[in-house]
Design a protein around this motif. Structure first.
Motif, PDB file in Angstrom:
ATOM      1  N   ASP A  43       0.806  -1.168  -0.151  1.00 50.90           N
ATOM      2  CA  ASP A  43      -0.008  -0.078  -0.021  1.00 50.90           C
ATOM      3  C   ASP A  43       0.848   1.224   0.013  1.00 50.90           C
TER       4      ASP A  43
ATOM      5  N   LYS B  56      -9.799   2.103   1.331  1.00 51.93           N
ATOM      6  CA  LYS B  56      -8.741   1.791   0.232  1.00 51.93           C
ATOM      7  C   LYS B  56      -9.370   1.358  -1.026  1.00 51.93           C
TER       8      LYS B  56
ATOM      9  N   THR C 257      -6.156  10.049  -4.851  1.00 44.80           N
ATOM     10  CA  THR C 257      -5.150  11.140  -4.549  1.00 44.80           C
ATOM     11  C   THR C 257      -5.603  12.452  -4.963  1.00 44.80           C
TER      12      THR C 257
ATOM     13  N   LEU D 258       0.314   3.829  -3.184  1.00 42.85           N
ATOM     14  CA  LEU D 258      -0.126   5.189  -2.953  1.00 42.85           C
ATOM     15  C   LEU D 258       1.048   6.169  -3.530  1.00 42.85           C
TER      16      LEU D 258
ATOM     17  N   LEU E 182      -7.200   4.420  -6.968  1.00 42.18           N
ATOM     18  CA  LEU E 182      -6.409   4.977  -6.044  1.00 42.18           C
ATOM     19  C   LEU E 182      -5.777   6.202  -6.684  1.00 42.18           C
TER      20      LEU E 182
END
Length: 129
Positions: free
Chosen positions: A14, A110, A121, A18, A117
């Motif tokens: 993760d 998540k 952001t 990220l 993902l």
């Protein structure tokens, strides 16, 4: 100007994902990652002159959960101004409520897909100082 985000998450995958997602959307963001609440507090102590612009905290961690880390940060006046968002694999309304009551600016689930993902952001970025 580069913005530093501190990611507190015990899952190395993760952490990497990220960082890659932020690189795709916000190249001015540098992700620093630690794996526990204890490491986060150590990092913040070592970097007290250059505190991160945002903390991204996983809710479920082995030493202290995200809500407990929020309490630890709030107890230190020099850290209480750092904006914090929480993310988790759990979409628990109870976790969300606890974290927001303890000062988290937002609580995110998540995503399972990388493209989601990347989109996340964009939602996280405005919470930075």
């Amino acid at each position: 100007m580069k913005k530093t985000f501190l990611l507190v998450d015990d899952d190395r995958d993760d952490q990497q994902l990220l960082a890659e997602a932020f690189q795709a959307t916000h190249q001015e963001v540098e992700i620093r990652a630690v794996s526990s609440a204890r490491e986060a507090l150590q990092y913040l102590e070592l970097h007290h002159n250059t505190l991160p612009h945002l903390l991204i905290v996983d809710y479920n961690m082995p030493d202290h959960n995200g809500a407990e880390l929020l309490d630890m940060i709030a107890a230190q006046p020099d850290l209480s101004g750092i904006p914090v968002v929480v993310w988790s694999t759990s979409d628990s309304g109870r976790y969300r409520e606890i974290c927001e009551r303890k000062g988290a600016r937002a609580y995110f689930r998540k995503p399972e897909r990388f493209q989601d993902l990347v989109a996340l952001t964009v939602e996280i970025f405005p919470h930075a100082r």
